[in-house]
Motif scaffolding. Structure first.
Motif, PDB file in Angstrom:
ATOM      1  N   PRO A  13       0.841  -1.198   0.000  1.00  0.00           N
ATOM      2  CA  PRO A  13       0.000   0.000   0.000  1.00  0.00           C
ATOM      3  C   PRO A  13       0.880   1.255   0.000  1.00  0.00           C
ATOM      4  O   PRO A  13       2.088   1.181   0.238  1.00  0.00           O
ATOM      5  N   GLU A  14       0.273   2.406  -0.258  1.00  0.00           N
ATOM      6  CA  GLU A  14       0.974   3.684  -0.166  1.00  0.00           C
ATOM      7  C   GLU A  14       1.454   3.899   1.277  1.00  0.00           C
ATOM      8  O   GLU A  14       0.735   3.563   2.228  1.00  0.00           O
ATOM      9  N   ALA A  15       2.661   4.444   1.424  1.00  0.00           N
ATOM     10  CA  ALA A  15       3.140   4.773   2.772  1.00  0.00           C
ATOM     11  C   ALA A  15       2.498   6.080   3.219  1.00  0.00           C
ATOM     12  O   ALA A  15       2.411   7.028   2.438  1.00  0.00           O
ATOM     13  N   ASP A  16       2.064   6.101   4.468  1.00  0.00           N
ATOM     14  CA  ASP A  16       1.423   7.300   4.999  1.00  0.00           C
ATOM     15  C   ASP A  16       2.499   8.126   5.698  1.00  0.00           C
ATOM     16  O   ASP A  16       2.939   7.780   6.791  1.00  0.00           O
ATOM     17  N   LEU A  17       2.956   9.187   5.065  1.00  0.00           N
ATOM     18  CA  LEU A  17       4.094   9.936   5.600  1.00  0.00           C
ATOM     19  C   LEU A  17       3.640  11.245   6.242  1.00  0.00           C
ATOM     20  O   LEU A  17       2.585  11.790   5.906  1.00  0.00           O
TER      21      LEU A  17
END
Ligand code: BGC
Length: 508
Positions: free
Chosen positions: A374-378
């Motif tokens: 999944p997309e990394a939540d930064l």
């Protein structure tokens, strides 16, 4: 891998973002030796080629898409010996190598630009797009930069503006100048001599601008799309008639093709044009004298990929680019990873992987996609991408899809590096690391290998025609090459005799 010069037609290409693939130098940034070390993983997927994002000498303002020496390897990534070793190993494993040439613009640190900006009458004065201000001192026209603000930047020494479609530190080369074209063709020859099999050509439809510098007309809100720039970007408020996709580009592409043909090389050109992408695709790829494939954005947008949307996209293609050859991708280094963008469950990730390999066209997979990342939540503090920093928080930029590959779920930083990586490795990625999925018959990684094997088992899936495409509710069906029938239930409930997310691929 066959010696067939049409290998690219229907090929599966794996995109590597070198900063985030594998670090061997212990500095938290991936490198060429790391890619070489991991090539067996890529070959094991069953793809035909790799596309390596830029590794050339660069001040890294746009992480390599701002090149200051087209023939140099940035020391962060290694040296020419590392590159030669990478090519040799890839070829040993039967993989073609496409490198990412950024010809439309350079870095402002490129010696060509240093010379060009020094005066109005030096030998390279006209190598970039320079223009006088309007009488009131404002920009020559209304063109906008994709990364925000005007596409023009004032230069105090020349007392002129220069054009930049991206960052101010990425000045646009002037393709109306024959010497610029020749210098870039020499760069192309340099890498072909070095053994590459072809190119991904960055922003290929941005090479040429309108020599009269005419204003772009406004685009009514109802016609605005946000596939090539996020919705919050006013770049979408214009009809881009004059800053890109100009007819003079075709003659340059023909010269470029002639050089490539001398080496049997192939190229995929990235077309960023929300309004005319299909027409440009047709112009660039329908014959044998320009590009081979064009990278298109239709499946890189936020619109969920329903059966009807796939039908709509292919009907548009049939109508507006009947002979063009696209290269499809669901994820890349510029967009939110599709597992997150389309909010996919595990079975949905698998169904879309199978669908991708069945579509007519060439296909690109982006590193980590084969793990279902999944997309990394930064956080804002983690950000490195100037695009995200500019538009935060409405648009978070491209760092979330550029975090490091995860190889070993138990090792520090997922086995990517021994040092703190340039972007964090999310904890949520560790259970999806390669070592956790390898050898597990039920993993997403195994599913990707099986899906990619279909393109080898059924030649019709590579270059067969595509017919009878239709959507019955969530069920998409079509036939490839009159030989292979595909039925996909793109929903989480049974439909049309298929289980939720079931995809059937078999003889007609
Ligand atoms: C690349 C981007 C890059 C831009 C400017 C693109 O389309 O994929 O990563 O920022 O071109 O070179």
């Amino acid at each position: 891998m066959s010696g067939d010069i049409n290998w690219w037609k229907g090929a599966a290409i794996y995109q590597i973002y070198p900063r985030s693939y594998q670090d061997t130098g212990g500095d938290g940034v991936g490198d060429l030796a790391g890619i070489t070390q991991r090539l067996p993983h890529i070959a094991g997927l069953g793809v035909d080629a790799v596309w390596i994002s830029p590794f050339f000498t660069s001040p890294m303002k746009d992480f390599g898409y701002d090149v200051s020496d087209y023939r140099g390897i940035d020391p962060l990534f290694g040296d020419m010996a590392d590159f030669d070793a990478l090519i040799a190993r890839a070829h040993e494993l039967g993989l073609k190598v496409l490198i990412d040439l950024v010809l439309s613009h350079t870095s402002d640190q490129h010696p060509w630009f240093a010379e060009s900006r020094a005066s109005r009458d030096n030998a390279r004065a006209d190598w970039y797009v320079w223009a006088d201000p309007k009488p009131d001192g404002t920009c020559p026209n209304n063109w906008l930069s994709i990364f925000g603000g005007s596409a023009w930047q004032w230069d105090a020494r020349r007392q002129q503006y220069y054009l930049h479609n991206f960052l101010t530190s990425q000045p646009d080369l002037n393709f109306h100048n024959r010497d610029v074209q020749d210098a870039l063709l020499d760069v192309v020859r340099f890498w072909l001599e070095r053994g590459v099999d072809g190119f991904r050509l960055d922003t290929i439809n941005f090479y040429v601008h309108d020599a009269q510098l005419r204003d772009n007309p406004p685009l009514p809100p109802a016609e605005r799309k946000s596939d090539t720039a996020p919705a919050v970007n006013p770049y979408n408020h214009q009809r881009h008639l004059f800053d890109k996709s100009q007819p003079e580009n075709l003659a340059f592409l023909e010269k470029l093709r002639a050089v490539m043909d001398g080496y049997g090389a192939a190229a995929v050109g990235e077309i960023g044009d929300s309004e005319r992408a299909w027409e440009v695709l047709e112009e660039y790829t329908s014959g044998n004298n320009r590009m081979h494939m064009s990278y298109v954005f239709d499946f890189l947008s936020g619109d969920s990929l329903t059966a009807q949307r796939v039908v709509d996209v292919f009907s548009e293609k049939a109508r507006r680019a009947p002979k063009g050859w696209p290269c499809w991708a669901f994820s890349n280094h510029d967009v939110v990873r599709h597992a997150t963008r389309w909010n996919l469950s595990d079975p949905a990730i698998r169904a879309y992987a199978t669908l991708l390999v069945c579509l007519q066209g060439s296909i690109c997979l982006y590193q980590g996609e084969e793990l279902g990342l999944p997309e990394a939540d930064l956080t804002f503090e983690d950000l490195r991408d100037p695009y995200g920093i500019e538009f935060w928080p409405e648009f978070k930029g491209r760092d979330g899809c550029r975090t490091p590959m995860v190889w070993d779920g138990d090792a520090p930083y997922g086995g990517f590096s021994t040092a703190r990586p340039w972007l964090p490795v999310p904890d949520a990625h560790l259970p999806l690391a390669v070592d956790r999925q390898d050898g597990d018959a039920g993993s997403v990684l195994t599913h990707y290998r099986q899906a990619l094997a279909l393109r080898h088992q059924h030649p019709a899936l590579r270059d067969g025609d595509q017919s009878g495409m239709r959507a019955d509710g969530p069920v998409l069906s079509f036939t490839r090459g009159g030989a292979v029938h595909v039925r996909a239930n793109l929903s989480d409930a049974p439909a049309g005799g298929l289980d939720a997310w079931q995809v059937m691929v078999g003889p007609v």
